[in-house]
Design an enzyme around this catalytic site. Sequence first.
Site, PDB file in Angstrom:
ATOM      1  CD  GLU A 260      -2.329   1.085   2.935  1.00 30.27           C
ATOM      2  OE1 GLU A 260      -3.213   0.228   3.072  1.00 30.27           O
ATOM      3  OE2 GLU A 260      -2.020   1.881   3.825  1.00 30.27           O
TER       4      GLU A 260
ATOM      5  CE  LYS B 160     -16.328  -3.869   7.286  1.00 35.54           C
ATOM      6  NZ  LYS B 160     -15.170  -3.010   7.591  1.00 35.54           N
TER       7      LYS B 160
HETATM    8  P1  FAD Z   1     -16.693   0.260   9.391  1.00 40.23           P
HETATM    9  O1  FAD Z   1     -16.668  -1.099   8.851  1.00 40.23           O
HETATM   10  O2  FAD Z   1     -17.838   1.149   9.013  1.00 40.23           O
HETATM   11  O3  FAD Z   1     -16.628   0.129  10.983  1.00 40.23           O
HETATM   12  C1  FAD Z   1     -16.398   1.280  11.798  1.00 40.23           C
HETATM   13  C2  FAD Z   1     -16.877   0.995  13.216  1.00 40.23           C
HETATM   14  O4  FAD Z   1     -18.318   0.961  13.237  1.00 40.23           O
HETATM   15  C3  FAD Z   1     -16.442  -0.360  13.769  1.00 40.23           C
HETATM   16  O5  FAD Z   1     -16.233  -0.209  15.142  1.00 40.23           O
HETATM   17  C4  FAD Z   1     -17.623  -1.265  13.498  1.00 40.23           C
HETATM   18  O6  FAD Z   1     -17.683  -2.352  14.405  1.00 40.23           O
HETATM   19  C5  FAD Z   1     -18.783  -0.307  13.669  1.00 40.23           C
HETATM   20  N1  FAD Z   1     -19.928  -0.604  12.830  1.00 40.23           N
HETATM   21  C6  FAD Z   1     -19.932  -0.996  11.535  1.00 40.23           C
HETATM   22  N2  FAD Z   1     -21.191  -1.116  11.062  1.00 40.23           N
HETATM   23  C7  FAD Z   1     -22.006  -0.762  12.087  1.00 40.23           C
HETATM   24  C8  FAD Z   1     -23.417  -0.662  12.219  1.00 40.23           C
HETATM   25  N3  FAD Z   1     -24.246  -0.949  11.225  1.00 40.23           N
HETATM   26  N4  FAD Z   1     -23.922  -0.230  13.414  1.00 40.23           N
HETATM   27  C9  FAD Z   1     -23.091   0.058  14.461  1.00 40.23           C
HETATM   28  N5  FAD Z   1     -21.741  -0.033  14.389  1.00 40.23           N
HETATM   29  C10 FAD Z   1     -21.207  -0.421  13.210  1.00 40.23           C
HETATM   30  N6  FAD Z   1      -8.374   5.196   6.594  1.00 40.23           N
HETATM   31  C11 FAD Z   1      -8.249   6.255   5.766  1.00 40.23           C
HETATM   32  O7  FAD Z   1      -8.605   7.387   6.138  1.00 40.23           O
HETATM   33  N7  FAD Z   1      -7.740   6.110   4.494  1.00 40.23           N
HETATM   34  C12 FAD Z   1      -7.337   4.902   4.008  1.00 40.23           C
HETATM   35  O8  FAD Z   1      -6.889   4.816   2.873  1.00 40.23           O
HETATM   36  C13 FAD Z   1      -7.444   3.757   4.874  1.00 40.23           C
HETATM   37  N8  FAD Z   1      -7.066   2.521   4.448  1.00 40.23           N
HETATM   38  C14 FAD Z   1      -7.221   1.444   5.285  1.00 40.23           C
HETATM   39  C15 FAD Z   1      -6.865   0.165   4.832  1.00 40.23           C
HETATM   40  C16 FAD Z   1      -6.996  -0.938   5.651  1.00 40.23           C
HETATM   41  C17 FAD Z   1      -6.622  -2.308   5.160  1.00 40.23           C
HETATM   42  C18 FAD Z   1      -7.488  -0.775   6.990  1.00 40.23           C
HETATM   43  C19 FAD Z   1      -7.610  -1.959   7.920  1.00 40.23           C
HETATM   44  C20 FAD Z   1      -7.855   0.487   7.446  1.00 40.23           C
HETATM   45  C21 FAD Z   1      -7.733   1.599   6.611  1.00 40.23           C
HETATM   46  N9  FAD Z   1      -8.106   2.884   7.027  1.00 40.23           N
HETATM   47  C22 FAD Z   1      -7.983   3.958   6.177  1.00 40.23           C
HETATM   48  C23 FAD Z   1      -8.594   3.112   8.399  1.00 40.23           C
HETATM   49  C24 FAD Z   1     -10.141   3.004   8.506  1.00 40.23           C
HETATM   50  O9  FAD Z   1     -10.741   4.031   7.757  1.00 40.23           O
HETATM   51  C25 FAD Z   1     -10.492   3.134   9.974  1.00 40.23           C
HETATM   52  O10 FAD Z   1     -10.035   2.018  10.684  1.00 40.23           O
HETATM   53  C26 FAD Z   1     -11.940   3.455  10.295  1.00 40.23           C
HETATM   54  O11 FAD Z   1     -11.999   3.890  11.651  1.00 40.23           O
HETATM   55  C27 FAD Z   1     -12.912   2.295  10.135  1.00 40.23           C
HETATM   56  O12 FAD Z   1     -13.108   1.987   8.829  1.00 40.23           O
HETATM   57  P2  FAD Z   1     -13.964   0.693   8.401  1.00 40.23           P
HETATM   58  O13 FAD Z   1     -14.083   0.720   6.943  1.00 40.23           O
HETATM   59  O14 FAD Z   1     -13.434  -0.521   9.041  1.00 40.23           O
HETATM   60  O15 FAD Z   1     -15.382   1.077   9.082  1.00 40.23           O
END
Ligand code: FAD
Length: 318
Positions: free
Chosen positions: A19, A200
């Site tokens: 990445e 998801k």
């Molecule tokens: P989600 O899957 O939406 O989850 C976020 C939180 O909400 C979790 O605690 C989950 O348990 C909870 N949740 C999910 N759905 C629900 C629901 N329906 N009701 C209640 N709670 C819920 N960040 C950046 O800014 N830019 C990047 O390019 C980037 N790349 C990344 C790449 C990887 C491989 C990883 C692991 C992380 C990356 N991140 C990046 C960080 C990421 O954006 C953060 O970790 C963020 O806080 C959560 O993103 P997510 O997509 O996992 O969120």
Amino acid sequence: MRITEHIKAAQGKTLFSFEIIPPKKGQHIQKLYDNIDPLMEFKPPFIDVTTSREEYVYIKKNNGLLERKITRMRPGTVGVCSSIMHKYNVDTVPHVLCGGFTREETEYVLVDCHYLGIDNVMALRGDAMKHEPYFTPVENGHHYAYELVEQINELNKGKYLHDIIETPHPTDFCIGVAGYPEKHLESPSMEADLRRLKQKVDAGADYVVTQMFFDNNKYFEFVEAARAMGITVPIIPGIKPVSVQRHINVLPQIFRINLPDDLVKEIEKSRDNNHVREIGIEWAVQQSKELIAAGVPVVHYYSMGRSNNIKAIASQVF
Ligand code: FAD
């Protein structure tokens, strides 16, 4: 080509990927190429390009007051993807965020990706902005990554947000999402976080890339728990080598992950950051070898803008 097709085509051989972060505004893209060049000998089938959230800057006005403006310091994810794709003939994966984007803006980003021939996108919520205690979506933006996955999946069926469009060329994005072997920092429990991961995948995600971890058992347990919950898509481990002493405090603080005590003790004993870098490389080599022996589809490395330690690892592993 879709990531899932790359994995299938590899027929059980573990692939190497990494990445990168777009350069800061005003820098030349050559800086990025200089970081990518040394890693291309390991034949990554895809390279991820992150997206940074918007942030506030304060501009001093003539009257001495400060004016707050919103800006993006590292824009250009899709442009960077396109240039890498054409320069190296490799697939690129732009990270698409909920944070800071309306659904319409997201659709335009996806349309750009489609025209550019980008086949894969990583769907992420993004973190809260620096001044916010909690993540807040913009008006008409998504709250959670699963909603973004749903939007991409709808587009794959030829359904745009508002317009009735007869499309003989629907998108066919392969969708990646994030997974957390030590749970997401906001999640009340590992089980709750896994249910959100399942949500998801049920919404259309094709594969998962994990947050960094330093103890492979965390990954193995996570995969086992995910499989028990009915998550069958590939789960790609994400590895980051420790490279400076302060990582032992900063990484747990930012990502709420644990570092194994053996690693911490080694780093605490280290002479300087060159020594820490060597320790980090050796640790990541051992992690990678064990993951490959366990048959993971890909080992994905967080380069954080520095490729020399990733090269040192890959040359011992791939
Ligand atoms: P989600 O899957 O939406 O989850 C976020 C939180 O909400 C979790 O605690 C989950 O348990 C909870 N949740 C999910 N759905 C629900 C629901 N329906 N009701 C209640 N709670 C819920 N960040 C950046 O800014 N830019 C990047 O390019 C980037 N790349 C990344 C790449 C990887 C491989 C990883 C692991 C992380 C990356 N991140 C990046 C960080 C990421 O954006 C953060 O970790 C963020 O806080 C959560 O993103 P997510 O997509 O996992 O969120």
